[in-house]
Design a protein around this motif. Structure first.
Motif, short mmCIF file in Angstrom:
data_model
loop_
_atom_site.label_atom_id
_atom_site.label_comp_id
_atom_site.label_asym_id
_atom_site.label_seq_id
_atom_site.Cartn_x
_atom_site.Cartn_y
_atom_site.Cartn_z
N PHE A 194 100.47 16.39 22.24
CA PHE A 194 101.32 17.43 23.29
C PHE A 194 102.01 18.31 23.06
O PHE A 194 103.36 17.55 22.84
CB PHE A 194 101.18 16.75 24.65
N HIS A 195 101.95 19.69 22.64
CA HIS A 195 102.87 20.43 23.01
C HIS A 195 102.87 21.57 23.56
O HIS A 195 101.35 22.23 24.20
CB HIS A 195 102.93 21.20 21.62
N GLU A 196 104.01 22.09 24.67
CA GLU A 196 104.21 22.63 25.00
C GLU A 196 103.14 24.10 25.21
O GLU A 196 103.00 25.33 25.97
CB GLU A 196 105.59 23.17 26.16
N ASP A 197 103.55 24.90 23.84
CA ASP A 197 103.30 26.24 23.28
C ASP A 197 101.64 26.13 23.17
O ASP A 197 100.93 27.03 23.54
CB ASP A 197 103.84 26.15 22.19
N ILE A 198 101.47 25.22 22.81
CA ILE A 198 99.74 25.04 22.77
C ILE A 198 99.09 24.96 23.94
O ILE A 198 97.74 26.13 24.71
CB ILE A 198 99.39 23.67 22.52
N VAL A 199 99.92 24.37 25.33
CA VAL A 199 99.67 24.19 26.51
C VAL A 199 99.18 25.29 27.29
O VAL A 199 98.15 26.31 27.92
CB VAL A 199 99.57 23.03 27.47
N SER A 200 100.65 26.23 26.77
CA SER A 200 100.58 27.60 26.75
C SER A 200 99.98 28.64 26.73
O SER A 200 98.73 29.76 27.53
CB SER A 200 102.06 28.03 27.50
N LEU A 201 99.30 28.68 25.17
CA LEU A 201 98.26 29.83 24.83
C LEU A 201 97.30 29.39 25.56
O LEU A 201 96.53 29.97 25.74
CB LEU A 201 98.52 28.97 23.62
N TYR A 202 96.56 27.72 26.02
CA TYR A 202 95.59 28.20 26.65
C TYR A 202 95.09 28.28 28.07
O TYR A 202 93.76 28.77 28.46
CB TYR A 202 95.60 26.03 25.98
N GLU A 203 96.26 28.56 28.90
CA GLU A 203 96.75 29.00 29.88
C GLU A 203 96.07 30.30 29.77
O GLU A 203 95.49 31.00 30.86
CB GLU A 203 97.73 28.25 30.75
N LYS A 204 96.96 31.07 28.37
CA LYS A 204 96.86 31.96 28.48
C LYS A 204 95.39 32.61 28.44
O LYS A 204 94.82 33.78 28.75
CB LYS A 204 97.72 32.54 27.41
N ALA A 205 94.99 32.31 27.89
CA ALA A 205 93.12 32.02 27.42
C ALA A 205 92.69 32.62 28.61
O ALA A 205 91.53 33.46 28.63
CB ALA A 205 92.75 31.48 26.01
N LEU A 206 92.71 31.33 29.30
CA LEU A 206 91.91 30.97 30.84
C LEU A 206 92.37 32.26 31.76
O LEU A 206 90.75 33.04 31.93
CB LEU A 206 92.27 30.50 30.90
N GLU A 207 93.13 32.44 31.48
CA GLU A 207 94.01 34.12 32.54
C GLU A 207 93.04 35.09 31.86
O GLU A 207 92.59 35.53 31.99
CB GLU A 207 95.05 34.13 32.04
N ALA A 260 89.17 45.64 29.65
CA ALA A 260 89.31 46.25 28.06
C ALA A 260 89.60 45.39 27.35
O ALA A 260 90.46 44.71 26.73
CB ALA A 260 89.39 47.85 27.76
N SER A 261 88.45 44.74 26.29
CA SER A 261 89.17 44.29 24.41
C SER A 261 89.80 42.63 25.09
O SER A 261 90.10 42.77 24.16
CB SER A 261 90.49 44.95 24.11
N TYR A 262 89.37 42.36 26.13
CA TYR A 262 89.25 40.06 25.86
C TYR A 262 89.43 39.49 25.02
O TYR A 262 89.71 39.06 24.39
CB TYR A 262 89.32 40.55 27.50
N GLN A 263 88.22 40.36 24.51
CA GLN A 263 87.29 39.48 23.74
C GLN A 263 88.63 39.07 21.94
O GLN A 263 88.75 38.47 22.03
CB GLN A 263 86.02 40.10 23.16
N GLN A 264 89.11 40.61 21.72
CA GLN A 264 89.74 40.89 20.77
C GLN A 264 91.39 39.95 21.02
O GLN A 264 91.64 38.91 19.95
CB GLN A 264 90.05 42.37 20.69
N TYR A 265 92.28 39.79 22.36
CA TYR A 265 92.82 39.37 22.71
C TYR A 265 92.75 37.51 22.54
O TYR A 265 93.17 36.82 21.87
CB TYR A 265 93.32 40.03 24.37
N LEU A 266 91.13 37.25 22.98
CA LEU A 266 91.25 36.31 23.07
C LEU A 266 90.73 35.21 21.57
O LEU A 266 91.47 34.69 21.19
CB LEU A 266 89.79 35.87 23.75
N ALA A 267 90.51 36.33 20.62
CA ALA A 267 90.34 35.93 19.37
C ALA A 267 91.46 35.45 18.52
O ALA A 267 91.80 35.20 17.88
CB ALA A 267 89.15 36.81 18.58
N GLY A 268 92.75 36.66 19.13
CA GLY A 268 94.06 36.85 18.77
C GLY A 268 94.84 35.21 19.39
O GLY A 268 95.89 34.74 18.49
N ILE A 269 94.34 35.04 20.34
CA ILE A 269 95.12 33.86 21.11
C ILE A 269 94.21 32.46 20.46
O ILE A 269 94.96 31.67 19.44
CB ILE A 269 94.61 33.47 22.47
#
Length: 163
Positions: A6-19, A26-35
């Protein structure tokens, strides 16, 4: 499967992806691919380095990498570096490769190529002078090595980025 715990940085990135996915801007797929790519990189990094926690060999390899970087333009052997970090040469090679993913010779070669690229872009030195400063056995060997790694000769590399 990666064992990262469990690491906070992984959890926060996962939450950001859900958001981001929920907003579908626009371009959310590219953003998700980056995450997703960043998450994969973090997981690989944590899984790979979990083996090396609390290990004296790691600090020796870090010291060896520093020596390599500092003496990149000098003529020092890998055996000398292994000796400086108090490791046998065979153990040094094995641990270095496990820790970095590169053999010591490949690591130095990569650093030399990066330094050569920088010198080609930021200095007025000739290809011959750069080859000499980076301790290549000849200009032709430097040029061939550079071309095999980058796809262009050192002269072409410098000229292509000036345009």
């Amino acid at each position: 499967m990666y064992k990262v715990g469990f690491h906070e940085d992984i959890v926060s990135l996962y939450e950001k992806a859900l958001e981001v996915a929920g907003k579908e801007r626009a371009s959310y797929q590219q953003y998700l691919a980056g995450i997703a790519n960043l998450l994969l990189g973090i997981m690989m990094y944590r899984d790979r380095n979990s083996v090396f926690k609390e290990n004296e060999a790691c600090s020796r390899i870090d010291k060896a990498k520093l020596i390599m970087r500092e003496r990149l333009t000098s003529d020092i052997s890998l055996e000398d570096i292994a000796s400086e970090v108090n490791m046998s040469y065979s153990w040094f090679r094995r641990i270095f490769k496990e820790y970095t993913g590169f053999s010591p010779a490949s690591y130095i070669s990569e650093m030399k190529m990066e330094r050569a690229k920088s010198m080609l872009l930021t200095s007025e030195l000739s290809v011959k002078e750069i080859a000499y400063r980076l301790n290549f056995e000849s200009v032709s060997y430097f040029t061939a090595t550079f071309k095999s790694r980058t796809g262009v000769t050192p002269s072409e590399y410098g000229a292509s980025l000036i345009r």
